[in-house]
Design an enzyme around this catalytic site. Structure first.
Site, mmCIF file in Angstrom:
data_model
loop_
_atom_site.group_PDB
_atom_site.id
_atom_site.type_symbol
_atom_site.label_atom_id
_atom_site.label_comp_id
_atom_site.label_asym_id
_atom_site.label_seq_id
_atom_site.Cartn_x
_atom_site.Cartn_y
_atom_site.Cartn_z
ATOM 1 N N ARG A 13 52.055 -49.299 19.209
ATOM 2 C CA ARG A 13 51.527 -49.098 17.589
ATOM 3 C C ARG A 13 51.869 -50.846 17.543
ATOM 4 N NH1 ARG A 13 53.735 -46.542 12.374
ATOM 5 N NH2 ARG A 13 51.683 -46.396 10.941
ATOM 6 N N ASN A 39 47.390 -48.452 8.615
ATOM 7 C CA ASN A 39 47.666 -48.073 10.049
ATOM 8 C C ASN A 39 48.351 -47.266 10.604
ATOM 9 O OD1 ASN A 39 49.433 -47.667 13.070
ATOM 10 N ND2 ASN A 39 47.785 -49.354 13.682
ATOM 11 N N SER A 40 47.246 -45.504 10.811
ATOM 12 C CA SER A 40 47.292 -44.307 10.636
ATOM 13 C C SER A 40 48.723 -43.577 10.899
ATOM 14 C CB SER A 40 46.326 -43.177 10.793
ATOM 15 O OG SER A 40 45.083 -44.166 10.619
ATOM 16 N N GLN A 41 49.588 -42.599 10.829
ATOM 17 C CA GLN A 41 50.643 -41.895 11.126
ATOM 18 C C GLN A 41 50.443 -41.886 12.850
ATOM 19 O OE1 GLN A 41 51.011 -38.268 8.754
ATOM 20 N NE2 GLN A 41 53.621 -38.104 9.284
#
Length: 183
Positions: A13, A39-41
């Protein structure tokens, strides 16, 4: 290691975050990438990818590509015999996500500017898989129509994760989630 864990290991990530957020890459929550987007979990992304069940060689649409992280993960899952098309509405994020994606060396994946008022990329349909990383209030027929035969779409709708399959479509529910709104 399963395919999703392998994709996460290959594409950390951190490489898809703005410099100010990179130190927080291990945080299991959404991180701001600018322009009102996140930015998603990681745990959510992993759950969505497992529901999507991407296979090598498939054609995949990534709606709300943002930083390019999910596009890179999807490209890892399809392998070079597949094709991943990301679409993003915000021009600065198209540039940011494309630059991040280019560093992965996965030439079978790209991010394009989304056309305002058009969901997905209907001109390139049908798709074997569609991942949507933004939340509409209702299930968009416009995206369902872009699914091919025996295809899957994973999409958060009104706070609930849906897995939509064809033929049908058939819809199953997979818990509560929060996402930025789909515009």
């Amino acid at each position: 290691m399963d395919a999703v864990a392998s994709a996460f290991a290959a594409h950390p990530r951190e490489g898809f975050l703005p410099p100010a957020e990179r130190g927080r890459a291990a945080y299991d929550g959404p991180l701001v990438i600018g322009h009102g987007q996140t930015n998603s979990q990681p745990r959510t992304v992993a759950a969505m990818l497992r529901l999507l069940d991407v296979r090598p060689g498939q054609r995949v649409l990534d709606v709300g590509a943002g930083s390019g992280w999910t596009t890179a993960l999807l490209a890892h899952l399809t392998g070079p015999e597949g094709r991943v098309l990301g679409v993003e509405l915000e021009p600065d994020l198209v540039e940011f996500g494309s630059a991040n994606l280019a560093r992965t060396g996965q030439a079978w994946a790209s991010i394009r500017q989304a056309e305002p008022g058009v969901l997905g990329l209907p001109a390139a349909a049908p798709y074997d898989r569609i991942l949507v990383s933004a939340e509409p209030r209702t299930l968009p027929d416009e995206l369902v129509e872009q699914l091919g035969e025996e295809a899957v779409m994973v999409i958060p709708v009104a706070g609930e994760m849906l897995r939509v399959t064809t033929p049908g479509p058939s819809v199953t529910r997979h818990g509560g989630y929060r996402f930025v709104p789909l515009r």
